[in-house]
Design a protein around this motif. Sequence first.
Motif, PDB file in Angstrom:
ATOM      1  N   THR A 190       0.852  -1.184   0.000  1.00  0.00           N
ATOM      2  CA  THR A 190       0.000   0.000   0.000  1.00  0.00           C
ATOM      3  C   THR A 190       0.888   1.234   0.000  1.00  0.00           C
ATOM      4  O   THR A 190       1.761   1.376   0.862  1.00  0.00           O
ATOM      5  CB  THR A 190      -0.926   0.003   1.225  1.00  0.00           C
ATOM      6  N   THR A 191       0.675   2.105  -0.961  1.00  0.00           N
ATOM      7  CA  THR A 191       1.603   3.210  -1.213  1.00  0.00           C
ATOM      8  C   THR A 191       0.868   4.538  -1.266  1.00  0.00           C
ATOM      9  O   THR A 191      -0.048   4.720  -2.082  1.00  0.00           O
ATOM     10  CB  THR A 191       2.347   2.988  -2.546  1.00  0.00           C
ATOM     11  N   ALA A 192       1.270   5.461  -0.404  1.00  0.00           N
ATOM     12  CA  ALA A 192       0.728   6.817  -0.437  1.00  0.00           C
ATOM     13  C   ALA A 192       1.503   7.611  -1.486  1.00  0.00           C
ATOM     14  O   ALA A 192       2.723   7.785  -1.352  1.00  0.00           O
ATOM     15  CB  ALA A 192       0.857   7.468   0.936  1.00  0.00           C
ATOM     16  N   ALA A 246       1.254  11.522   6.661  1.00  0.00           N
ATOM     17  CA  ALA A 246       0.335  11.186   7.756  1.00  0.00           C
ATOM     18  C   ALA A 246      -0.274   9.797   7.569  1.00  0.00           C
ATOM     19  O   ALA A 246      -0.509   9.076   8.552  1.00  0.00           O
ATOM     20  CB  ALA A 246      -0.763  12.239   7.855  1.00  0.00           C
ATOM     21  N   LEU A 247      -0.523   9.394   6.331  1.00  0.00           N
ATOM     22  CA  LEU A 247      -1.039   8.051   6.074  1.00  0.00           C
ATOM     23  C   LEU A 247      -0.032   6.988   6.503  1.00  0.00           C
ATOM     24  O   LEU A 247      -0.405   5.941   7.047  1.00  0.00           O
ATOM     25  CB  LEU A 247      -1.370   7.888   4.588  1.00  0.00           C
ATOM     26  N   VAL A 248       1.239   7.254   6.255  1.00  0.00           N
ATOM     27  CA  VAL A 248       2.280   6.319   6.684  1.00  0.00           C
ATOM     28  C   VAL A 248       2.336   6.259   8.205  1.00  0.00           C
ATOM     29  O   VAL A 248       2.385   5.174   8.807  1.00  0.00           O
ATOM     30  CB  VAL A 248       3.647   6.720   6.104  1.00  0.00           C
ATOM     31  N   ARG A 249       2.327   7.426   8.843  1.00  0.00           N
ATOM     32  CA  ARG A 249       2.390   7.465  10.305  1.00  0.00           C
ATOM     33  C   ARG A 249       1.196   6.736  10.936  1.00  0.00           C
ATOM     34  O   ARG A 249       1.325   6.127  12.003  1.00  0.00           O
ATOM     35  CB  ARG A 249       2.423   8.911  10.793  1.00  0.00           C
ATOM     36  N   ALA A 250       0.059   6.780  10.266  1.00  0.00           N
ATOM     37  CA  ALA A 250      -1.145   6.120  10.787  1.00  0.00           C
ATOM     38  C   ALA A 250      -1.151   4.621  10.503  1.00  0.00           C
ATOM     39  O   ALA A 250      -2.089   3.921  10.907  1.00  0.00           O
ATOM     40  CB  ALA A 250      -2.387   6.771  10.188  1.00  0.00           C
ATOM     41  N   GLY A 251      -0.133   4.126   9.806  1.00  0.00           N
ATOM     42  CA  GLY A 251      -0.064   2.708   9.494  1.00  0.00           C
ATOM     43  C   GLY A 251      -0.904   2.284   8.312  1.00  0.00           C
ATOM     44  O   GLY A 251      -1.081   1.090   8.060  1.00  0.00           O
ATOM     45  N   ARG A 252      -1.406   3.251   7.547  1.00  0.00           N
ATOM     46  CA  ARG A 252      -2.260   2.931   6.403  1.00  0.00           C
ATOM     47  C   ARG A 252      -1.461   2.713   5.121  1.00  0.00           C
ATOM     48  O   ARG A 252      -1.997   2.212   4.142  1.00  0.00           O
ATOM     49  CB  ARG A 252      -3.294   4.031   6.178  1.00  0.00           C
ATOM     50  N   ALA A 253      -0.200   3.102   5.113  1.00  0.00           N
ATOM     51  CA  ALA A 253       0.634   2.927   3.927  1.00  0.00           C
ATOM     52  C   ALA A 253       1.989   2.372   4.337  1.00  0.00           C
ATOM     53  O   ALA A 253       2.542   2.747   5.372  1.00  0.00           O
ATOM     54  CB  ALA A 253       0.803   4.250   3.176  1.00  0.00           C
ATOM     55  N   GLU A 254       2.516   1.476   3.492  1.00  0.00           N
ATOM     56  CA  GLU A 254       3.811   0.837   3.769  1.00  0.00           C
ATOM     57  C   GLU A 254       4.956   1.500   3.027  1.00  0.00           C
ATOM     58  O   GLU A 254       6.125   1.252   3.335  1.00  0.00           O
ATOM     59  CB  GLU A 254       3.751  -0.633   3.355  1.00  0.00           C
ATOM     60  N   THR A 255       4.644   2.303   2.032  1.00  0.00           N
ATOM     61  CA  THR A 255       5.659   3.051   1.306  1.00  0.00           C
ATOM     62  C   THR A 255       5.094   4.427   0.964  1.00  0.00           C
ATOM     63  O   THR A 255       3.879   4.656   1.020  1.00  0.00           O
ATOM     64  CB  THR A 255       6.074   2.359  -0.013  1.00  0.00           C
ATOM     65  N   LEU A 256       6.002   5.316   0.594  1.00  0.00           N
ATOM     66  CA  LEU A 256       5.646   6.672   0.180  1.00  0.00           C
ATOM     67  C   LEU A 256       6.259   6.903  -1.192  1.00  0.00           C
ATOM     68  O   LEU A 256       7.416   6.535  -1.427  1.00  0.00           O
ATOM     69  CB  LEU A 256       6.185   7.688   1.187  1.00  0.00           C
TER      70      LEU A 256
END
Length: 321
Positions: A30-32, A96-106
């Motif tokens: 999952t990538t933001a 913020a999506l990464v920090r929330a655990g919703r994304a594994e990469t940016l």
Amino acid sequence: MSELSQCIGPDGHEKFRRLVEAAQEYPAATTAIAHPCDEVSLESAVQAAKLGLIVPILVGPQARIREVAARATLDITPYEIVDAVHSHDSAAKAVALVRAGRAETLMKGSLHTDEVMGAVVARETGLRTGRRISHSFIMDVPNHPHPLIITDAAVMIAPTLEEKVDIVQNAIDLAHGMGVSDVRVAILSAMETVNPKVPSTVEAAALCKMADRGQITGAVLDGPLALDNAISPEAAAVKKIVSPVAGRANVLVVPDLEAGNMLAKSLSFLAGADAAGIVMGARVPIILTSRADALLTRLASCAVALLVVASRRADAAAAMV
């Protein structure tokens, strides 16, 4: 013709092709994607998703993203869109999506590198870890037997010895994530002997001793080495350099950003090499490509990021046993 061949062509690019195929063995990451507001970045996201490399979350002005998709006839209906006001807001919300655990990469979209990296390194809201952030190019050089990792050519301008420790360790971790079991790191300089008048040679020797003492782990280091005797067995033999790295290096650590940038671009423009790009040292791998990069480069970068994520998933699972 396979989906992969349709994206990157049927011929050549064998090292990157193998990277993509290896990554496809794992569930997509999952990538933001911060601000995918031009055709290149949005097409890259869609194609990487079709290849099973990423599950994109598109972060940016929703109307602009949909307008670009319509203009490029890209189907983005399967993907989540997080609305943002402008590029800085896109970067902040993607982080913020990464920090929330919703994304594994940016992944960087069509915004400037300093915008996305500014959000990454923000002290209170970013993705800092105890290690410094550094960039690695993964180079597919024609007629060279394996991919070459070159670091750092994009983030650290004039790294200190202390910073080079993190640069080296980040590159080693990247290589392991890519499935390289025998990581051979060459610390580059203009010569292969220690000369107090050339600081990069002294730092190279120090880094090697630090590896001997367990301050850098997961690879064998040698340096200082000149570029020729780092990658050419014949050049190493002529100089009578006997080491497990000389002539066989798969990680090249450059003295500074200028040297790394010139080395990477020389390989690209004079030797026809392809160059993927990943930032390590943050909470997640960051896919940091140029807006001028070809689709192949972006897909290879996504593949490398997925391999790193898969390695971390495996480590986390093992730690829970």
